[in-house]
Write a protein that holds these residues in place. Sequence first.
Motif, PDB file in Angstrom:
ATOM      1  N   ILE A   1      -7.033   7.308  -0.066  1.00 47.69           N
ATOM      2  CA  ILE A   1      -6.564   7.655   0.405  1.00 47.69           C
ATOM      3  C   ILE A   1      -5.046   6.738   0.048  1.00 47.69           C
ATOM      4  O   ILE A   1      -3.856   6.830   0.428  1.00 47.69           O
ATOM      5  CB  ILE A   1      -6.545   6.926   1.893  1.00 47.69           C
ATOM      6  N   CYS A   2      -5.680   6.124  -0.934  1.00 52.66           N
ATOM      7  CA  CYS A   2      -3.847   4.595  -1.012  1.00 52.66           C
ATOM      8  C   CYS A   2      -3.952   4.345  -2.279  1.00 52.66           C
ATOM      9  O   CYS A   2      -5.392   4.280  -2.598  1.00 52.66           O
ATOM     10  CB  CYS A   2      -3.261   3.718   0.460  1.00 52.66           C
ATOM     11  N   TYR A   3      -3.085   3.788  -3.051  1.00 57.61           N
ATOM     12  CA  TYR A   3      -2.990   2.422  -3.617  1.00 57.61           C
ATOM     13  C   TYR A   3      -2.445   1.119  -3.327  1.00 57.61           C
ATOM     14  O   TYR A   3      -1.146   1.923  -2.785  1.00 57.61           O
ATOM     15  CB  TYR A   3      -3.108   3.614  -5.711  1.00 57.61           C
ATOM     16  N   VAL A   4      -2.215   0.936  -4.403  1.00 60.06           N
ATOM     17  CA  VAL A   4      -1.437  -0.566  -4.618  1.00 60.06           C
ATOM     18  C   VAL A   4      -0.685  -0.339  -5.812  1.00 60.06           C
ATOM     19  O   VAL A   4      -1.580  -0.141  -6.812  1.00 60.06           O
ATOM     20  CB  VAL A   4      -2.178  -1.675  -4.332  1.00 60.06           C
TER      21      VAL A   4
ATOM     22  N   LEU B   1       0.977  -0.899  -0.318  1.00 61.23           N
ATOM     23  CA  LEU B   1       0.261  -0.389   0.016  1.00 61.23           C
ATOM     24  C   LEU B   1       0.770   1.367  -0.167  1.00 61.23           C
ATOM     25  O   LEU B   1       1.564   1.342   0.624  1.00 61.23           O
ATOM     26  CB  LEU B   1      -1.566  -0.029   1.011  1.00 61.23           C
ATOM     27  N   VAL B   2       0.319   2.155  -0.860  1.00 64.33           N
ATOM     28  CA  VAL B   2       1.476   2.896  -1.433  1.00 64.33           C
ATOM     29  C   VAL B   2       0.177   4.505  -0.862  1.00 64.33           C
ATOM     30  O   VAL B   2      -0.525   4.327  -1.145  1.00 64.33           O
ATOM     31  CB  VAL B   2       1.800   3.326  -2.279  1.00 64.33           C
ATOM     32  N   PHE B   3       0.700   5.388  -0.273  1.00 67.89           N
ATOM     33  CA  PHE B   3       0.444   6.760   0.645  1.00 67.89           C
ATOM     34  C   PHE B   3      -0.125   7.640  -0.615  1.00 67.89           C
ATOM     35  O   PHE B   3       1.019   8.004  -1.444  1.00 67.89           O
ATOM     36  CB  PHE B   3       0.754   6.837   1.478  1.00 67.89           C
TER      37      PHE B   3
ATOM     38  N   ILE C   1       2.908   8.362   8.025  1.00 66.52           N
ATOM     39  CA  ILE C   1       4.066   8.228   8.690  1.00 66.52           C
ATOM     40  C   ILE C   1       4.719   7.591   8.116  1.00 66.52           C
ATOM     41  O   ILE C   1       6.568   8.167   7.456  1.00 66.52           O
ATOM     42  CB  ILE C   1       3.412   7.862   9.916  1.00 66.52           C
ATOM     43  N   ARG C   2       4.688   6.268   8.053  1.00 67.44           N
ATOM     44  CA  ARG C   2       5.733   4.948   6.985  1.00 67.44           C
ATOM     45  C   ARG C   2       5.434   5.773   5.132  1.00 67.44           C
ATOM     46  O   ARG C   2       6.312   5.030   5.107  1.00 67.44           O
ATOM     47  CB  ARG C   2       5.066   4.054   7.220  1.00 67.44           C
ATOM     48  N   LYS C   3       4.180   6.530   4.615  1.00 73.03           N
ATOM     49  CA  LYS C   3       4.712   5.967   2.983  1.00 73.03           C
ATOM     50  C   LYS C   3       3.586   4.566   2.501  1.00 73.03           C
ATOM     51  O   LYS C   3       3.425   5.304   1.279  1.00 73.03           O
ATOM     52  CB  LYS C   3       5.868   6.858   2.823  1.00 73.03           C
TER      53      LYS C   3
END
Length: 831
Positions: A182-185, A126-128, A152-154
């Motif tokens: 919120i994120c993508y894969v 998962l990428v922010f 926090i981790r990105k």
Amino acid sequence: MQELELYEPTNTRKVFAEIIIPLALPINYTWLVPQHMLPIIKVGCRVEVNLGKNKRYAGIVKQLHQEAPEFFEAKEVLNILDVQPVVYPQQLLLWEWMSAYYMCTQGEVMAAALPAHFKLSSESVLVFNEEAGEDFTELDNEEYLVAEALLIRKELKLPEVQLILDSSHVYPVINRLIQKRICYVWEALKETYTPKKEDYILLSTEYSSEAALELLLNEDKRLQRAEKQMELLLAYLHFQKTEGEITKSALLKKSGATDAQLKGLIEKGILVAERRVVDRIKRGAKNIEINFSLSEAQTTAFEEIKTSLTEKPICLLHGVTSSGKTEIYIRLIEDYIRSGKQVLYMLPEIALTSQTIRRLQKHFGGHIGVYHSRFSQNERIEIWNKVKDGELKIVLGARSALFLPFGNLGLIICDEEHDTSYKQMEPAPRYHARDTAIYMSSLYEDCKVLLGSATPSLESYYNASKEKYGLVKLMQRYGNVEMPVLEMIDTRRLKPKDPNAAILSEPLCNAIQASMDAAKQVILFQNRRGYTPYQRCNVCGWIPQCKHCDVSLTFHKFYNKLVCHYCGTSYAPMQTCAACGSHDFVQRQFGTERIEEVLQEIFPLAKTARMDMDSVRGKNAHDQLIQSFEQLNIDILVGTQMVVKGLDFGNVDLVGILDADGILSFADFRVNERAFQLMEQVSGRAGRKHGKGKVLVQTSQPKHPVLMQVQQHDYDALYNDEIAKREQFFYPPFSRIIKLTFKNKIREVVQDAAQIFTGALSNRYKDHITGPAEPVINRLRNQYLMEILLKLPRNAKALEQCKKDILYQIAVLHQEPRYKSVTVIPDVDGI
């Protein structure tokens, strides 16, 4: 050795790579090589590629060329994972041949060939999404926790999300976060191999001189106030002098010191801890020490083998049991590794490797590596690299050792070449290791193959008789020890009152007692594991069967379970008949577990042990049991085929074959050959060193031709009988066999598919098709089975054309919606 060159394009045209990925793709896919990768990409290296929408794979570059794909636009190679190739051209050629000959894909061969750590796993990350901002007020509690961590981790991997939410069911949460942007894969390839590291303890360079060290020991007040640290330092200096470099764990164990005491010496700058990469598998010094002489018969055979291998690339050594074939192998290995060549020594069973490796290590030390499925993936990858680099000169292994990247292979020894364990059954590639080894030898310059057996396969002996292979015979046991005497116990004449006597007859019990009185050991052979192979209702005849397979369940008393030996499903013991409600069950036949129990009842003072798949599950369990038997800690060893093959025990004078009828009753054209091999091999464990061994065979048909041939140790009589029948009925070695197995959950569908398939092939192969028919076991793992057998002439072009026709018909069959789910499995040289 063929070199792997960098790709140097001759013009500015685009460069493409044919890449093998570990999937069952009928042909290899093609990718485009970016310009910046051209100076470093090599055939045999792993590359990261994308297939489909997002899936990423680590593939092997098979070929580089400038021919653009005709029907699709090639995607770019994403990354190069290796500086140097992980396989040589010979391995790629072997994969290609196996794919074509055994009717599978190169991706399936690659999946079987490479250690798991070379087949990198595709792992979701998962990428922010930075555009989402930091306002998470609209998220629920679980979504908020993950979003905060991403901020926090990105990046987060799935296992990390599971830890955050303390749940394994995280996909709904992730899906909601993706939908809310919120994120993508993205898919990342995860390198799973990690080198093993250990801390080595060294003396600080400040105290490397004798004067400085003496001053430290005699006058340093820091040490004089720390008595325990002084004791540890003195212990370290002693071990350093006697053993050389020492690891932290070994130092603490041998000295009895604590980690805190060692830490104190390191903080004072007296000792230094240095972290190093170490081998997982410890090996001795690389010496060659041959300290035995061959007997006259062995010397003659040795010289004949060397002469034969100069004239033909393959030689068959037909040596009776205990004739000393291993000593001949050792002398041959010495010749080859002294000339700088590598040697592959193949054995059919992992159980055999432990005893053989100990024998070889006495003579070749650290030159030897072992490779089989019981090793961890990290251990396998280390052996792989050492073979590839030429550091290991001798590899001892089961059939999978064929896939190792030998750079300078000179000799392949295929011991017990007749053994059925050399044939891979599931999954693809369904290859025969002996036949694959013979082809593999042709890929190396002047590589030879030595096949060895006391009971050669009919195919190998036929090839030797037709002078395709060389043939060397060794018909004398080492030390002129006589062949064991075989006696038949006619079970029809026994009318035992005690049910245990049906398992161990009175003559066999008397012989066991006599062997123990003489301080000798006994091996009992029964080719069924478990306690009771099946139980039957005494009222209506109902037999408990597996819900997923058409087989009876075996009772395992130790686990108190009924177990299916085909799918592994276990059930609670049956107390009530499902058909009539009766509680009256009778147990039929007997397995190794039951035999062990009976032995303990009849011979309570004897030390008994069992060797089967249930009792030797651990990595070193085989070796521990074999060593215990060698060291005379066991009086009676009962087991399945594991006790039959090639093991050398000097104190065994009695072998019992408890159910010869079971061995002779299989529905298989090779039944007589395999029964002879099995019984001759197990009888060969008796009387190997001192005196004449005895073999007792319990059977209801003592006049059976095969039993008479085993009694006379007459392999030639068996061969002559069987080869005539094979020719009459057009079975191997006079034909090539392809078995086609059809699988589906619906019985009518699989039956119709097999009929249609047979009809389609009948136009060209009418005289060569047998079937379709249901096999003896017609349902496995909820799949109904049908089989077709093709017996083809030994003609390479005809065989190749038939394979093409089969693959074409499989494609045609799968175009029909009703048969799309039918699995068709070709097995070349099957049965």
